[in-house]
Design an enzyme around this catalytic site. Sequence first.
Site, PDB file in Angstrom:
ATOM      1  N   ARG A  24      35.009  47.239  45.688  1.00 14.02           N
ATOM      2  CA  ARG A  24      35.436  46.026  45.347  1.00 14.02           C
ATOM      3  C   ARG A  24      36.202  45.301  46.544  1.00 14.02           C
ATOM      4  O   ARG A  24      37.302  44.513  46.215  1.00 14.02           O
ATOM      5  CB  ARG A  24      35.789  45.556  43.906  1.00 14.02           C
ATOM      6  CG  ARG A  24      34.883  45.439  43.031  1.00 14.02           C
ATOM      7  CD  ARG A  24      34.129  44.174  42.844  1.00 14.02           C
ATOM      8  NE  ARG A  24      32.970  44.528  41.851  1.00 14.02           N
ATOM      9  CZ  ARG A  24      33.039  44.391  40.561  1.00 14.02           C
ATOM     10  NH1 ARG A  24      34.091  43.918  39.997  1.00 14.02           N
ATOM     11  NH2 ARG A  24      31.816  44.566  40.119  1.00 14.02           N
ATOM     12  N   ARG A  28      37.600  38.764  44.892  1.00 13.23           N
ATOM     13  CA  ARG A  28      38.268  37.421  44.409  1.00 13.23           C
ATOM     14  C   ARG A  28      39.891  37.511  44.451  1.00 13.23           C
ATOM     15  O   ARG A  28      40.619  36.569  44.829  1.00 13.23           O
ATOM     16  CB  ARG A  28      38.387  37.199  42.890  1.00 13.23           C
ATOM     17  CG  ARG A  28      37.008  36.580  42.174  1.00 13.23           C
ATOM     18  CD  ARG A  28      36.891  36.659  40.902  1.00 13.23           C
ATOM     19  NE  ARG A  28      36.602  38.004  40.210  1.00 13.23           N
ATOM     20  CZ  ARG A  28      36.249  38.425  39.326  1.00 13.23           C
ATOM     21  NH1 ARG A  28      36.030  37.506  38.247  1.00 13.23           N
ATOM     22  NH2 ARG A  28      35.995  39.554  38.663  1.00 13.23           N
ATOM     23  N   ARG A  37      33.368  30.949  47.055  1.00 18.21           N
ATOM     24  CA  ARG A  37      32.884  31.004  45.795  1.00 18.21           C
ATOM     25  C   ARG A  37      33.215  29.629  44.827  1.00 18.21           C
ATOM     26  O   ARG A  37      32.355  29.196  44.175  1.00 18.21           O
ATOM     27  CB  ARG A  37      33.877  32.049  44.755  1.00 18.21           C
ATOM     28  CG  ARG A  37      33.180  33.469  45.066  1.00 18.21           C
ATOM     29  CD  ARG A  37      31.768  33.617  44.125  1.00 18.21           C
ATOM     30  NE  ARG A  37      32.212  33.789  42.798  1.00 18.21           N
ATOM     31  CZ  ARG A  37      31.729  33.071  41.873  1.00 18.21           C
ATOM     32  NH1 ARG A  37      31.119  31.887  42.109  1.00 18.21           N
ATOM     33  NH2 ARG A  37      32.126  33.369  40.329  1.00 18.21           N
ATOM     34  N   ASP A  73      25.119  43.230  44.286  1.00 17.72           N
ATOM     35  CA  ASP A  73      25.561  43.599  42.846  1.00 17.72           C
ATOM     36  C   ASP A  73      24.597  44.472  42.094  1.00 17.72           C
ATOM     37  O   ASP A  73      23.342  44.368  42.426  1.00 17.72           O
ATOM     38  CB  ASP A  73      25.725  42.334  41.959  1.00 17.72           C
ATOM     39  CG  ASP A  73      26.449  42.639  40.427  1.00 17.72           C
ATOM     40  OD1 ASP A  73      27.661  42.540  40.526  1.00 17.72           O
ATOM     41  OD2 ASP A  73      25.646  43.011  39.643  1.00 17.72           O
ATOM     42  N   TYR A 150      23.558  48.146  30.568  1.00 22.03           N
ATOM     43  CA  TYR A 150      23.604  46.658  30.839  1.00 22.03           C
ATOM     44  C   TYR A 150      22.185  46.216  30.271  1.00 22.03           C
ATOM     45  O   TYR A 150      22.230  45.171  29.761  1.00 22.03           O
ATOM     46  CB  TYR A 150      23.732  46.231  32.312  1.00 22.03           C
ATOM     47  CG  TYR A 150      25.043  46.348  32.713  1.00 22.03           C
ATOM     48  CD1 TYR A 150      26.116  45.324  32.370  1.00 22.03           C
ATOM     49  CD2 TYR A 150      25.647  47.316  33.520  1.00 22.03           C
ATOM     50  CE1 TYR A 150      27.239  45.267  32.910  1.00 22.03           C
ATOM     51  CE2 TYR A 150      26.774  47.463  33.755  1.00 22.03           C
ATOM     52  CZ  TYR A 150      27.635  46.473  33.418  1.00 22.03           C
ATOM     53  OH  TYR A 150      29.102  46.669  33.802  1.00 22.03           O
TER      54      TYR A 150
HETATM   55  O1  CP3 Z   1      32.632  46.835  46.384  1.00 22.56           O
HETATM   56  C1  CP3 Z   1      32.390  45.929  47.066  1.00 22.56           C
HETATM   57  O2  CP3 Z   1      33.143  45.012  47.736  1.00 22.56           O
HETATM   58  C2  CP3 Z   1      30.997  45.397  46.904  1.00 22.56           C
HETATM   59  C3  CP3 Z   1      30.683  44.446  46.075  1.00 22.56           C
HETATM   60  C4  CP3 Z   1      30.078  44.965  44.670  1.00 22.56           C
HETATM   61  C5  CP3 Z   1      29.997  43.961  43.635  1.00 22.56           C
HETATM   62  N1  CP3 Z   1      29.389  44.544  42.358  1.00 22.56           N
HETATM   63  C6  CP3 Z   1      30.294  42.443  43.742  1.00 22.56           C
HETATM   64  C7  CP3 Z   1      30.639  41.653  42.630  1.00 22.56           C
HETATM   65  C8  CP3 Z   1      29.831  46.214  44.145  1.00 22.56           C
HETATM   66  C9  CP3 Z   1      29.869  47.690  44.697  1.00 22.56           C
HETATM   67  C10 CP3 Z   1      29.370  45.772  42.701  1.00 22.56           C
HETATM   68  C11 CP3 Z   1      28.886  47.171  41.753  1.00 22.56           C
HETATM   69  C12 CP3 Z   1      28.823  46.721  40.343  1.00 22.56           C
HETATM   70  N2  CP3 Z   1      28.371  45.428  39.659  1.00 22.56           N
HETATM   71  C13 CP3 Z   1      29.155  47.407  39.399  1.00 22.56           C
HETATM   72  C14 CP3 Z   1      29.539  48.908  39.567  1.00 22.56           C
HETATM   73  C15 CP3 Z   1      30.831  49.029  40.163  1.00 22.56           C
HETATM   74  C16 CP3 Z   1      31.880  48.911  39.004  1.00 22.56           C
HETATM   75  O3  CP3 Z   1      33.066  48.004  39.027  1.00 22.56           O
HETATM   76  O4  CP3 Z   1      31.831  49.953  38.212  1.00 22.56           O
HETATM   77  C17 CP3 Z   1      29.113  46.706  38.152  1.00 22.56           C
HETATM   78  C18 CP3 Z   1      29.390  47.450  36.697  1.00 22.56           C
HETATM   79  C19 CP3 Z   1      28.715  45.692  38.366  1.00 22.56           C
HETATM   80  C20 CP3 Z   1      28.271  44.489  37.196  1.00 22.56           C
HETATM   81  C21 CP3 Z   1      29.141  43.354  37.407  1.00 22.56           C
HETATM   82  N3  CP3 Z   1      29.237  42.597  38.356  1.00 22.56           N
HETATM   83  C22 CP3 Z   1      30.227  42.981  36.374  1.00 22.56           C
HETATM   84  C23 CP3 Z   1      30.267  43.710  35.140  1.00 22.56           C
HETATM   85  C24 CP3 Z   1      30.580  41.802  36.876  1.00 22.56           C
HETATM   86  C25 CP3 Z   1      31.822  41.092  36.335  1.00 22.56           C
HETATM   87  C26 CP3 Z   1      33.078  41.578  36.360  1.00 22.56           C
HETATM   88  C27 CP3 Z   1      34.083  40.878  36.902  1.00 22.56           C
HETATM   89  O5  CP3 Z   1      35.091  41.341  37.889  1.00 22.56           O
HETATM   90  O6  CP3 Z   1      34.186  39.604  36.886  1.00 22.56           O
HETATM   91  C28 CP3 Z   1      30.457  41.647  38.024  1.00 22.56           C
HETATM   92  C29 CP3 Z   1      30.596  40.592  39.122  1.00 22.56           C
HETATM   93  C30 CP3 Z   1      30.851  40.935  40.534  1.00 22.56           C
HETATM   94  N4  CP3 Z   1      30.094  41.703  41.440  1.00 22.56           N
HETATM   95  C31 CP3 Z   1      31.893  40.439  41.367  1.00 22.56           C
HETATM   96  C32 CP3 Z   1      31.949  40.911  42.557  1.00 22.56           C
HETATM   97  C33 CP3 Z   1      32.842  40.853  43.746  1.00 22.56           C
HETATM   98  C34 CP3 Z   1      33.123  39.512  40.689  1.00 22.56           C
HETATM   99  C35 CP3 Z   1      33.095  38.240  41.420  1.00 22.56           C
HETATM  100  C36 CP3 Z   1      32.729  36.978  41.156  1.00 22.56           C
HETATM  101  O7  CP3 Z   1      32.638  36.426  40.184  1.00 22.56           O
HETATM  102  O8  CP3 Z   1      33.108  36.072  42.095  1.00 22.56           O
END
Ligand code: CP3
Length: 344
Positions: A24, A28, A37, A73, A150
């Site tokens: 990540r 944000r 965003r 994602d 999921y």
């Molecule tokens: O690492 C990076 O910089 C690359 C980007 C990346 C995102 N998602 C963007 C994202 C990666 C590698 C993921 C993988 C991902 N997505 C996982 C596995 C990694 C982990 O954290 O275990 C999972 C479980 C997801 C599913 C997912 N996507 C969830 C549960 C959420 C909501 C959680 C939250 O933080 O709000 C997301 C949203 C998400 N994916 C965001 C980002 C940057 C949040 C950003 C936003 O809302 O603008």
Amino acid sequence: MSTSRFLSACRREPVDTTPVWFMRQAGRYMAEYRALRERYSLLEICRQPDLATEVTLQPVRRIDVDAAIIFSDLLLPLEPMGLPFDFIKGEGPQLERPIGSAEDIDRLRDFDPRESLAHVLDAIRQVQRELAGRVPLIGFAGAPFTLASYAIEGGHSNNFAKTKSLMYGQPEAWHRLCERLSSVVADYLGAQIDAGVDAVQLFDSWVGTLGADDYREFALPHTQRIFSQIAGRVPTIHFGTGTSTILRDMREAGGDVIGADWRIPIDDAWTQIGTDRAIQSNLDPTLLLGPVGRMLRHADDILARAGSRPGHIFNLGHGILPSTPVEHVQLLAQHVHSASRRMR
Ligand code: CP3
């Protein structure tokens, strides 16, 4: 790219200083991400290669990281399988119609990632043009257990009750679902490698909820199929959290590099993983909130425990939290480089 310290560490070759990147690292906690965003949703950013490229490069410009990770994602493959979803503000992902029965599993569709996820592959090509070899690019996908959770829960879960009910109650349906997921994911990672990523990470973020016997029965064979299908093409990283008791089994499932989180000291984790594999680990992301003295002491402890053995990639045990000050991330990356250079 053969001189990249990240790729060298994946292959357990000696490096000038410990490579570092952060899960990540785009997101944000960065003002430039939040600004984008305000105008676009998360899915819009993922679906437009120009935007995904911009966000992928944001941390590379600001932080001394040794790798970029494609902005995308984990859940994207679910939609073309017939499981549409959206991200709800403050709650995370929400599927429209989660899997509730064996019939739902039989209705899932196979798809060609080169068509349905062409935007991710286009973004990979665009990022590689813009990076021009500065740092390698990591592609990624979700492992079958985490993706299935999921698909079945419909969003995040604390206890995975629905997932485990299906797993224990209808094991044949569970294995059918995971076979579909493993074939989709292996194909998708293969397409990312064809598009030019230099390494791939398989995220099994929530598999630590399984005991070791259940991991071996319900997750390992499916994850193993993915790693064996993509073996030998680019370095592979196998990541999960809460996995201290299943690191040996994760190693068996595959991955040139095994990820570990902060719940286990890195030297113990490496003993379990085996020194014939590289390790990616493992600072608690909460330590990046401050105070920085404590963050840096923990980073030094990790570097000291990893010692001079080649094959350590410095990362967090899980993703950067949104409230993290960007200066702390910058400082940590610089510190890992300078401290580990001194230790050599
Ligand atoms: O690492 C990076 O910089 C690359 C980007 C990346 C995102 N998602 C963007 C994202 C990666 C590698 C993921 C993988 C991902 N997505 C996982 C596995 C990694 C982990 O954290 O275990 C999972 C479980 C997801 C599913 C997912 N996507 C969830 C549960 C959420 C909501 C959680 C939250 O933080 O709000 C997301 C949203 C998400 N994916 C965001 C980002 C940057 C949040 C950003 C936003 O809302 O603008």
